[in-house]
Design a protein around this motif. Sequence first.
Motif, PDB file in Angstrom:
ATOM      1  N   VAL A  44     -29.218 -53.952  -0.986  1.00  0.00           N
ATOM      2  CA  VAL A  44     -30.398 -53.074  -0.967  1.00  0.00           C
ATOM      3  C   VAL A  44     -31.177 -53.185  -2.280  1.00  0.00           C
ATOM      4  O   VAL A  44     -32.396 -53.340  -2.271  1.00  0.00           O
ATOM      5  CB  VAL A  44     -29.999 -51.613  -0.645  1.00  0.00           C
ATOM      6  CG1 VAL A  44     -31.214 -50.701  -0.702  1.00  0.00           C
ATOM      7  CG2 VAL A  44     -29.312 -51.548   0.721  1.00  0.00           C
ATOM      8  N   ASP A  45     -30.451 -53.149  -3.397  1.00  0.00           N
ATOM      9  CA  ASP A  45     -31.158 -53.331  -4.671  1.00  0.00           C
ATOM     10  C   ASP A  45     -31.620 -54.780  -4.807  1.00  0.00           C
ATOM     11  O   ASP A  45     -32.674 -55.049  -5.398  1.00  0.00           O
ATOM     12  CB  ASP A  45     -30.279 -52.898  -5.847  1.00  0.00           C
ATOM     13  CG  ASP A  45     -30.056 -51.387  -5.829  1.00  0.00           C
ATOM     14  OD1 ASP A  45     -29.043 -50.954  -5.246  1.00  0.00           O
ATOM     15  OD2 ASP A  45     -30.896 -50.639  -6.347  1.00  0.00           O
ATOM     16  N   GLY A  46     -30.862 -55.726  -4.232  1.00  0.00           N
ATOM     17  CA  GLY A  46     -31.288 -57.134  -4.229  1.00  0.00           C
ATOM     18  C   GLY A  46     -32.584 -57.298  -3.436  1.00  0.00           C
ATOM     19  O   GLY A  46     -33.511 -57.987  -3.876  1.00  0.00           O
ATOM     20  N   ALA A  47     -32.669 -56.640  -2.290  1.00  0.00           N
ATOM     21  CA  ALA A  47     -33.900 -56.697  -1.485  1.00  0.00           C
ATOM     22  C   ALA A  47     -35.040 -56.018  -2.236  1.00  0.00           C
ATOM     23  O   ALA A  47     -36.183 -56.488  -2.224  1.00  0.00           O
ATOM     24  CB  ALA A  47     -33.676 -56.022  -0.132  1.00  0.00           C
ATOM     25  N   ALA A  48     -34.704 -54.915  -2.925  1.00  0.00           N
ATOM     26  CA  ALA A  48     -35.736 -54.216  -3.713  1.00  0.00           C
ATOM     27  C   ALA A  48     -36.293 -55.156  -4.785  1.00  0.00           C
ATOM     28  O   ALA A  48     -37.503 -55.192  -5.025  1.00  0.00           O
ATOM     29  CB  ALA A  48     -35.157 -52.958  -4.346  1.00  0.00           C
ATOM     30  N   ILE A  49     -35.417 -55.952  -5.397  1.00  0.00           N
ATOM     31  CA  ILE A  49     -35.879 -56.898  -6.426  1.00  0.00           C
ATOM     32  C   ILE A  49     -36.839 -57.922  -5.810  1.00  0.00           C
ATOM     33  O   ILE A  49     -37.914 -58.188  -6.357  1.00  0.00           O
ATOM     34  CB  ILE A  49     -34.676 -57.583  -7.117  1.00  0.00           C
ATOM     35  CG1 ILE A  49     -33.909 -56.559  -7.962  1.00  0.00           C
ATOM     36  CG2 ILE A  49     -35.136 -58.750  -7.996  1.00  0.00           C
ATOM     37  CD1 ILE A  49     -32.567 -57.047  -8.483  1.00  0.00           C
ATOM     38  N   CYS A  50     -36.450 -58.486  -4.660  1.00  0.00           N
ATOM     39  CA  CYS A  50     -37.342 -59.470  -3.993  1.00  0.00           C
ATOM     40  C   CYS A  50     -38.716 -58.864  -3.719  1.00  0.00           C
ATOM     41  O   CYS A  50     -39.742 -59.503  -3.901  1.00  0.00           O
ATOM     42  CB  CYS A  50     -36.751 -59.903  -2.653  1.00  0.00           C
ATOM     43  SG  CYS A  50     -35.441 -61.079  -2.818  1.00  0.00           S
ATOM     44  N   ASN A  51     -38.701 -57.605  -3.276  1.00  0.00           N
ATOM     45  CA  ASN A  51     -39.940 -56.920  -2.934  1.00  0.00           C
ATOM     46  C   ASN A  51     -40.760 -56.562  -4.165  1.00  0.00           C
ATOM     47  O   ASN A  51     -41.982 -56.600  -4.144  1.00  0.00           O
ATOM     48  CB  ASN A  51     -39.594 -55.576  -2.260  1.00  0.00           C
ATOM     49  CG  ASN A  51     -39.866 -55.615  -0.781  1.00  0.00           C
ATOM     50  OD1 ASN A  51     -40.820 -56.259  -0.336  1.00  0.00           O
ATOM     51  ND2 ASN A  51     -39.036 -54.937  -0.018  1.00  0.00           N
ATOM     52  N   GLN A  52     -40.055 -56.163  -5.231  1.00  0.00           N
ATOM     53  CA  GLN A  52     -40.738 -55.496  -6.338  1.00  0.00           C
ATOM     54  C   GLN A  52     -41.143 -56.424  -7.476  1.00  0.00           C
ATOM     55  O   GLN A  52     -42.103 -56.123  -8.184  1.00  0.00           O
ATOM     56  CB  GLN A  52     -39.866 -54.366  -6.874  1.00  0.00           C
ATOM     57  CG  GLN A  52     -39.736 -53.248  -5.847  1.00  0.00           C
ATOM     58  CD  GLN A  52     -38.738 -52.179  -6.249  1.00  0.00           C
ATOM     59  OE1 GLN A  52     -38.170 -52.223  -7.329  1.00  0.00           O
ATOM     60  NE2 GLN A  52     -38.526 -51.224  -5.376  1.00  0.00           N
ATOM     61  N   VAL A  53     -40.433 -57.547  -7.647  1.00  0.00           N
ATOM     62  CA  VAL A  53     -40.831 -58.456  -8.734  1.00  0.00           C
ATOM     63  C   VAL A  53     -42.292 -58.897  -8.552  1.00  0.00           C
ATOM     64  O   VAL A  53     -43.079 -58.814  -9.501  1.00  0.00           O
ATOM     65  CB  VAL A  53     -39.847 -59.639  -8.887  1.00  0.00           C
ATOM     66  CG1 VAL A  53     -40.435 -60.738  -9.760  1.00  0.00           C
ATOM     67  CG2 VAL A  53     -38.530 -59.156  -9.494  1.00  0.00           C
ATOM     68  N   PRO A  54     -42.706 -59.289  -7.332  1.00  0.00           N
ATOM     69  CA  PRO A  54     -44.128 -59.646  -7.185  1.00  0.00           C
ATOM     70  C   PRO A  54     -45.073 -58.459  -7.394  1.00  0.00           C
ATOM     71  O   PRO A  54     -46.232 -58.654  -7.757  1.00  0.00           O
ATOM     72  CB  PRO A  54     -44.236 -60.155  -5.735  1.00  0.00           C
ATOM     73  CG  PRO A  54     -42.845 -60.424  -5.289  1.00  0.00           C
ATOM     74  CD  PRO A  54     -41.951 -59.521  -6.082  1.00  0.00           C
ATOM     75  N   LEU A  55     -44.560 -57.225  -7.210  1.00  0.00           N
ATOM     76  CA  LEU A  55     -45.424 -56.052  -7.407  1.00  0.00           C
ATOM     77  C   LEU A  55     -45.743 -55.815  -8.887  1.00  0.00           C
ATOM     78  O   LEU A  55     -46.678 -55.080  -9.207  1.00  0.00           O
ATOM     79  CB  LEU A  55     -44.783 -54.789  -6.813  1.00  0.00           C
ATOM     80  CG  LEU A  55     -44.696 -54.740  -5.281  1.00  0.00           C
ATOM     81  CD1 LEU A  55     -43.930 -53.499  -4.843  1.00  0.00           C
ATOM     82  CD2 LEU A  55     -46.083 -54.755  -4.652  1.00  0.00           C
ATOM     83  N   CYS A  56     -44.981 -56.466  -9.793  1.00  0.00           N
ATOM     84  CA  CYS A  56     -45.318 -56.387 -11.224  1.00  0.00           C
ATOM     85  C   CYS A  56     -46.684 -57.032 -11.468  1.00  0.00           C
ATOM     86  O   CYS A  56     -47.297 -56.818 -12.508  1.00  0.00           O
ATOM     87  CB  CYS A  56     -44.271 -57.102 -12.090  1.00  0.00           C
ATOM     88  SG  CYS A  56     -42.634 -56.366 -12.027  1.00  0.00           S
TER      89      CYS A  56
ATOM     90  N   TYR B  45     -49.415 -49.035 -11.049  1.00  0.00           N
ATOM     91  CA  TYR B  45     -48.314 -49.417 -10.155  1.00  0.00           C
ATOM     92  C   TYR B  45     -47.582 -50.637 -10.720  1.00  0.00           C
ATOM     93  O   TYR B  45     -46.357 -50.664 -10.816  1.00  0.00           O
ATOM     94  CB  TYR B  45     -48.894 -49.726  -8.768  1.00  0.00           C
ATOM     95  CG  TYR B  45     -47.885 -49.875  -7.650  1.00  0.00           C
ATOM     96  CD1 TYR B  45     -46.696 -49.151  -7.643  1.00  0.00           C
ATOM     97  CD2 TYR B  45     -48.146 -50.727  -6.562  1.00  0.00           C
ATOM     98  CE1 TYR B  45     -45.781 -49.275  -6.591  1.00  0.00           C
ATOM     99  CE2 TYR B  45     -47.253 -50.852  -5.519  1.00  0.00           C
ATOM    100  CZ  TYR B  45     -46.069 -50.133  -5.529  1.00  0.00           C
ATOM    101  OH  TYR B  45     -45.179 -50.258  -4.488  1.00  0.00           O
ATOM    102  N   ALA B  46     -48.365 -51.634 -11.135  1.00  0.00           N
ATOM    103  CA  ALA B  46     -47.773 -52.866 -11.678  1.00  0.00           C
ATOM    104  C   ALA B  46     -46.934 -52.561 -12.912  1.00  0.00           C
ATOM    105  O   ALA B  46     -45.816 -53.072 -13.065  1.00  0.00           O
ATOM    106  CB  ALA B  46     -48.889 -53.858 -12.010  1.00  0.00           C
ATOM    107  N   ARG B  47     -47.438 -51.705 -13.782  1.00  0.00           N
ATOM    108  CA  ARG B  47     -46.704 -51.402 -15.027  1.00  0.00           C
ATOM    109  C   ARG B  47     -45.430 -50.609 -14.745  1.00  0.00           C
ATOM    110  O   ARG B  47     -44.393 -50.839 -15.375  1.00  0.00           O
ATOM    111  CB  ARG B  47     -47.615 -50.660 -16.016  1.00  0.00           C
ATOM    112  CG  ARG B  47     -48.671 -51.587 -16.632  1.00  0.00           C
ATOM    113  CD  ARG B  47     -49.419 -50.918 -17.767  1.00  0.00           C
ATOM    114  NE  ARG B  47     -50.315 -49.873 -17.292  1.00  0.00           N
ATOM    115  CZ  ARG B  47     -51.561 -50.075 -16.886  1.00  0.00           C
ATOM    116  NH1 ARG B  47     -52.087 -51.290 -16.891  1.00  0.00           N
ATOM    117  NH2 ARG B  47     -52.310 -49.071 -16.461  1.00  0.00           N
ATOM    118  N   ALA B  48     -45.476 -49.693 -13.778  1.00  0.00           N
ATOM    119  CA  ALA B  48     -44.267 -48.937 -13.417  1.00  0.00           C
ATOM    120  C   ALA B  48     -43.190 -49.897 -12.924  1.00  0.00           C
ATOM    121  O   ALA B  48     -42.001 -49.734 -13.192  1.00  0.00           O
ATOM    122  CB  ALA B  48     -44.591 -47.895 -12.345  1.00  0.00           C
ATOM    123  N   MET B  49     -43.643 -50.945 -12.212  1.00  0.00           N
ATOM    124  CA  MET B  49     -42.701 -51.897 -11.613  1.00  0.00           C
ATOM    125  C   MET B  49     -41.927 -52.704 -12.649  1.00  0.00           C
ATOM    126  O   MET B  49     -40.810 -53.139 -12.389  1.00  0.00           O
ATOM    127  CB  MET B  49     -43.470 -52.882 -10.727  1.00  0.00           C
ATOM    128  CG  MET B  49     -43.748 -52.385  -9.368  1.00  0.00           C
ATOM    129  SD  MET B  49     -42.217 -51.923  -8.595  1.00  0.00           S
ATOM    130  CE  MET B  49     -42.678 -50.348  -8.056  1.00  0.00           C
TER     131      MET B  49
END
Length: 323
Positions: free
Chosen positions: A135-147, A154-158
């Motif tokens: 779940v945290d691995g999937a969150a990383i896949c999802n969230q790294v591009p959101l940086c 939003y980008a900075r929070a990520m």
Amino acid sequence: MTTTDSTPAPQGLQEHFDATIARDQRIEPRDWMPDGYRKTLVRQIAQHAHSEIIGMQPEGEWITRAPSLRRKAILFAKVQDEAGHGLYLYSAAETLGVDRADLTEKLIEGRQKYSSIFNYPTLSFADVGVIGWFVDGAAICNQVPLCRSSYGPYARAMVRICKEESFHQRQGYELLLTMMRGTDAQREMVQDAVDRWWWPSLMMFGPPDDASPNSAQSMAWKIKRHSNDELRRRFVDMTVPQAEKLGVTLPDPDLRWNEESGHHDFGTPDWDELMRVIKGDGPLNTERIERRRAAHDEGAWVREAATAHAAKRNKRVQEGTAA
Ligand SMILES: [Fe+2]
Ligand SMILES: [Fe+2]
């Protein structure tokens, strides 16, 4: 770039917005933005914030039952991080002109969503490890591009959130490595947790691209950088070698390396199940919201006390008596 707005933008502002997006620069709270962009961001950031907060529950249940002081301390730190993620994200949402209290009301009343994954039960301590890994691995896949998302706050929070997610993923995997070196019963617990969490984890990336109507607009606005299917495939490619190293089997008979595409082929998640869970009919939807509502009610006195304290302090400052 076209938008879904009905009201025309004041002169020049739409062009300025489009040019900022095209140059890969950030949109900041003070900038003009189309209503559709603002609404999409509020929906996405609120859903993300709610997921962090509701996501504390499945693992939080194991804090009192962690098998050692070390595991308890790790799990405590992890669950607390998720609370922090929720708070950064509510702050990011507030820069768009919405109110955090209002977002919480919407969550409790079922008018805003959170990630489908948190409606599944945690049946053993191995689930804590598998949630960290998947779940945290999937969150990383999802969230790294959101940086690199086009909306600055939003980008900075990520950026900070992703650093912490990386610790979450590793603590989960390390827990599983330890269990796999243990007894047969422990290895069985790990495999059982993997079997239960694999498909719901793939569903975390959302419906397939051809059934995800808002995705294209979000990508055009550079809020999202990759499609659901692309991110899902990235997650599978990342996880398969980790599963081999761990010595567990991923429960998908269609999973195999495809030399030609350079990616893994894999089976299709049960989209009907995803839709049921999203619509509120997952294994624990009612319990999760009930628990959140109870925590909100129990915390009312803290909010009231903080507000009273702030008012008192402001008054003192105005009277020039503050220290
Ligand atoms: Fe998080
Ligand atoms: Fe996390």
